[in-house]
Design a protein around this motif. Sequence first.
Motif, PDB file in Angstrom:
ATOM      1  N   GLU A  65       1.164  -1.284  -0.024  1.00 35.44           N
ATOM      2  CA  GLU A  65       0.043   0.200  -0.731  1.00 35.44           C
ATOM      3  C   GLU A  65       1.050   1.032   0.500  1.00 35.44           C
ATOM      4  OE1 GLU A  65      -3.079   2.548   0.296  1.00 35.44           O
ATOM      5  OE2 GLU A  65      -2.814  -0.068  -0.074  1.00 35.44           O
ATOM      6  N   LEU A  66       2.461   1.413   0.941  1.00 37.78           N
ATOM      7  CA  LEU A  66       2.199   2.472   0.965  1.00 37.78           C
ATOM      8  C   LEU A  66       3.211   1.997  -0.587  1.00 37.78           C
ATOM      9  CD1 LEU A  66       3.863   4.810   2.830  1.00 37.78           C
ATOM     10  CD2 LEU A  66       5.492   2.863   3.533  1.00 37.78           C
ATOM     11  N   SER A  67       4.111   1.645  -1.140  1.00 37.79           N
ATOM     12  CA  SER A  67       5.107   1.603  -2.144  1.00 37.79           C
ATOM     13  C   SER A  67       3.595   1.916  -3.078  1.00 37.79           C
ATOM     14  CB  SER A  67       5.312   0.190  -1.978  1.00 37.79           C
ATOM     15  OG  SER A  67       5.695   0.285  -4.144  1.00 37.79           O
ATOM     16  N   ARG A  68       2.195   1.544  -3.364  1.00 37.24           N
ATOM     17  CA  ARG A  68       1.354   2.007  -4.072  1.00 37.24           C
ATOM     18  C   ARG A  68       1.136   3.986  -3.956  1.00 37.24           C
ATOM     19  NH1 ARG A  68      -3.934   3.319  -4.739  1.00 37.24           N
ATOM     20  NH2 ARG A  68      -4.063   2.927  -2.007  1.00 37.24           N
ATOM     21  N   HIS A  69       0.740   4.177  -2.876  1.00 36.31           N
ATOM     22  CA  HIS A  69       0.750   4.971  -2.787  1.00 36.31           C
ATOM     23  C   HIS A  69       1.637   6.163  -3.087  1.00 36.31           C
ATOM     24  CE1 HIS A  69      -1.423   8.674  -0.764  1.00 36.31           C
ATOM     25  NE2 HIS A  69      -0.726   9.356   0.069  1.00 36.31           N
ATOM     26  N   ALA A  70       3.561   4.890  -2.796  1.00 32.17           N
ATOM     27  CA  ALA A  70       4.073   6.615  -3.374  1.00 32.17           C
ATOM     28  C   ALA A  70       4.471   6.523  -4.972  1.00 32.17           C
ATOM     29  CB  ALA A  70       5.706   5.905  -3.108  1.00 32.17           C
ATOM     30  N   TRP A  71       3.756   5.368  -5.393  1.00 36.85           N
ATOM     31  CA  TRP A  71       3.456   5.556  -7.447  1.00 36.85           C
ATOM     32  C   TRP A  71       2.673   6.696  -7.748  1.00 36.85           C
ATOM     33  CZ3 TRP A  71       7.400   4.929 -10.598  1.00 36.85           C
ATOM     34  CH2 TRP A  71       8.304   4.088  -9.908  1.00 36.85           C
ATOM     35  N   GLU A  72       1.424   6.748  -6.987  1.00 37.49           N
ATOM     36  CA  GLU A  72       1.069   7.338  -7.258  1.00 37.49           C
ATOM     37  C   GLU A  72       1.213   8.988  -6.521  1.00 37.49           C
ATOM     38  OE1 GLU A  72      -2.755   6.485  -4.870  1.00 37.49           O
ATOM     39  OE2 GLU A  72      -3.546   5.222  -6.209  1.00 37.49           O
ATOM     40  N   LEU A  73       1.619   9.645  -5.443  1.00 37.82           N
ATOM     41  CA  LEU A  73       2.304  10.487  -5.881  1.00 37.82           C
ATOM     42  C   LEU A  73       3.237  11.058  -6.367  1.00 37.82           C
ATOM     43  CD1 LEU A  73       2.869  10.165  -1.712  1.00 37.82           C
ATOM     44  CD2 LEU A  73       1.374  11.924  -2.622  1.00 37.82           C
TER      45      LEU A  73
END
Length: 182
Positions: A111-119
Motif C-alpha cells: 500500500e505504501l509503495s502504491r501510494h508512493a507511485w500515486e504521489l
Amino acid sequence: MPGQHEQDPASVLVRRALEEHESSLIAYTAGILAGDVERAREVVQDAFLRLYQADTEKVQENAKAWLYTVCRNRALDVLRKVQRLDLGNDELIAAAPSQEPDPASAADTRELSRHAWELLDRLSENQREVIRLKFLHDCSYQEIANITGLGTGNVGFLMHTGLKKLRQLMERTLADSPHFPL
C-alpha cells in the motif's frame, strides 16, 4: 577473429544491446504509453531496427542513452498520433491491488509503495520522467540528459526538487494516515 564466424559490428551492437536493455526499454516505454506493453514492444523493436541501421561508430559509445531517446521520442509520437491523454493512471493504480492474501506488514508495504507511485504522478512530467529513468532504469544523469534533451544541470535540479516534493507528500501522507505506521 580466426576460426570464428565474423559478424558485422551492427549485429554485435544490437545483440549486446538487446541482452542488456530490451526489458528495461519495454518497461520504460510502457510507462510512457500508459501501460500499453504491446505497443511498447513495437516501439522498442523499431528502436533496435533503427540501431542496426545507424552508424555503429557514432552510437556504440552511448547505445543505452541512444536507445532510450529513440524509444522516448517514438512513444511520444505514438501518443500524439492516437491523441491519447495520460489520464486515468490513478484509476488504474487504484484498481490494481493484489488479490493475494499476505501478512499485514506485506500489505502495508504494498500500500505504501502504491501510494508512493500515486504521489509520483503529482509531480511535473519532467520530474516524473527523470526519477523513473534514474530509479527504475538505472540511468546516469548524463544518460537522462541525452534521453530527454535536457542539460545535466536541469536533470539534477528536476531530480532534487522532484524527490524533495515526493518526500514532503509522503511525510504528509504518513502523518495523516492511521494505516501507515511512522
